[in-house]
Design a protein around this motif. Structure first.
Motif, PDB file in Angstrom:
ATOM      1  N   TYR A   1      -3.969 -10.915   2.136  1.00 27.45           N
ATOM      2  CA  TYR A   1      -2.826 -10.236   1.529  1.00 27.45           C
ATOM      3  C   TYR A   1      -2.346 -11.044   0.336  1.00 27.45           C
ATOM      4  O   TYR A   1      -2.219 -12.271   0.408  1.00 27.45           O
ATOM      5  CB  TYR A   1      -1.695 -10.078   2.547  1.00 27.45           C
TER       6      TYR A   1
ATOM      7  N   ALA B   1       0.355  -8.581   9.872  1.00 25.08           N
ATOM      8  CA  ALA B   1       0.263  -7.515   8.874  1.00 25.08           C
ATOM      9  C   ALA B   1       1.627  -6.893   8.618  1.00 25.08           C
ATOM     10  O   ALA B   1       1.955  -6.531   7.470  1.00 25.08           O
ATOM     11  CB  ALA B   1      -0.735  -6.454   9.334  1.00 25.08           C
ATOM     12  N   LEU B   2       2.436  -6.749   9.646  1.00 23.89           N
ATOM     13  CA  LEU B   2       3.779  -6.202   9.459  1.00 23.89           C
ATOM     14  C   LEU B   2       4.608  -7.116   8.554  1.00 23.89           C
ATOM     15  O   LEU B   2       5.345  -6.636   7.686  1.00 23.89           O
ATOM     16  CB  LEU B   2       4.465  -6.032  10.812  1.00 23.89           C
TER      17      LEU B   2
ATOM     18  N   GLN C   1       3.495  -6.611   4.974  1.00 26.36           N
ATOM     19  CA  GLN C   1       4.025  -5.362   4.426  1.00 26.36           C
ATOM     20  C   GLN C   1       5.511  -5.491   4.101  1.00 26.36           C
ATOM     21  O   GLN C   1       5.976  -5.000   3.054  1.00 26.36           O
ATOM     22  CB  GLN C   1       3.779  -4.233   5.414  1.00 26.36           C
ATOM     23  N   GLU C   2       6.267  -6.147   4.969  1.00 24.90           N
ATOM     24  CA  GLU C   2       7.696  -6.330   4.719  1.00 24.90           C
ATOM     25  C   GLU C   2       7.949  -7.129   3.455  1.00 24.90           C
ATOM     26  O   GLU C   2       8.947  -6.904   2.751  1.00 24.90           O
ATOM     27  CB  GLU C   2       8.334  -7.044   5.911  1.00 24.90           C
TER      28      GLU C   2
ATOM     29  N   GLU D   1      -0.106  -7.006  -0.587  1.00 21.02           N
ATOM     30  CA  GLU D   1      -1.119  -5.955  -0.501  1.00 21.02           C
ATOM     31  C   GLU D   1      -2.440  -6.526  -0.007  1.00 21.02           C
ATOM     32  O   GLU D   1      -2.861  -7.603  -0.440  1.00 21.02           O
ATOM     33  CB  GLU D   1      -1.344  -5.314  -1.873  1.00 21.02           C
TER      34      GLU D   1
END
Length: 283
Positions: free
Chosen positions: A126, A244-245, A248-249, A253
């Motif tokens: 990410y 992953a959460l 995203q928060e 990406e």
């Protein structure tokens, strides 16, 4: 195929391999090499043709039962000539009977399966810019404020082998910034950010809870801005869905993924604490 010879590499020679990794878009850290060699100086190999380096692999032994494979590279113009397989075999011999782990790109995963590796989970990188926190993040201290034995014990919960030699070098390498989170006098996580070829690399990111991981990630992003990096990259395992959460928060990406694969049983880790792996090169 012109005869290939495979032999151990020095840290000075490995600077060339680091440049190959950069050309592949792996975004290697700028000052990783001494820490890599600290764990197992004999675990780095170059394949040479007429004295010229053409291939590389690292197989770093952590203890008597676990090793990790990385930096498996062949110069692009020389692929398909058998140099990779010969280098692979020479490197794996260094592991002996140990279980071996690796993070494999999709294009190579079938080849790894044919060599006895089994997929455990996927890992996604990410990337993005984490906004600066509105106020200083509570509970964060520098690594010097935490007893090294306590930090090493926490690290051992999140890695398949104890690695004090690597850890000492990793935490003190030039440019590497380490933060720990301490709540009510207890260590609840730690993380490292370091300058790299492109985005600053975060790893490891180990924490008791998503809130601890979020605090550390925010703090590490602020540290990265101090050495001039607006964007960070962190390799997050799908084995911990909370990772992953968190990405995203924070607006990160996913860019590419690898598969964590092993040749045999490995020491269990506290998966719920692993929000970011240390490196794709050494596990």
């Amino acid at each position: 195929m012109t005869s290939l010879s495979v032999s151990s590499a020095t840290p000075q020679e490995w600077a060339l391999v680091r440049s190959w990794a950069a050309e592949e878009g792996w975004n290697p850290g700028l000052f990783d090499i001494p820490a890599f060699f600290a764990q197992d100086p004999a675990g780095f190999f170059l394949g040479r043709v007429e004295g010229e380096p053409v291939s590389a692999i690292s197989v770093v032994n952590y203890d008597d039962s676990y090793a990790f494979l990385g930096f498996y590279l062949v110069r692009p113009e020389l692929r398909g000539l058998g140099y990779g397989l010969a280098t692979w075999r020479a490197g794996l011999a260094h592991a002996g009977g140990r279980a071996v782990g690796l993070d494999g790109v999709p294009a190579q995963q079938d080849n790894y399966r044919r060599s006895g590796f089994t997929t455990a989970h996927r890992t996604a990188r990410y990337v993005g810019e984490v906004p600066a926190p509105a106020r200083p993040v509570a509970g964060l201290v520098t690594a010097e404020r935490v007893d090294r034995a306590v930090l090493a014990a926490y690290d051992g919960l999140c890695h398949h082998a104890d690695r004090p030699l690597f850890l000492d070098a990793w935490l003190t390498a030039p440019g590497h910034r380490t933060l720990a989170r301490v709540v009510d006098g207890r260590l609840t996580g730690y993380g490292v950010v370091r300058p790299a070829e492109d985005e600053a690399r975060v790893g490891p990111l180990f924490a008791d809870t998503p809130a601890d991981a979020a605090a550390l990630l925010d703090g590490l992003a602020a540290e990265a801005r101090e050495f001039g990096a607006a964007r960070i990259a962190v390799d997050m395992p799908e084995a911990n869905p909370a990772a992953a959460l968190l990405a995203q928060e924070r607006g990160l990406e996913p860019t590419f993924e690898t598969a964590r694969m092993y040749t045999g049983p490995v020491r269990p880790v506290a998966r719920e604490r692993v929000f970011g792996v240390t490196t794709l090169e050494l596990g």
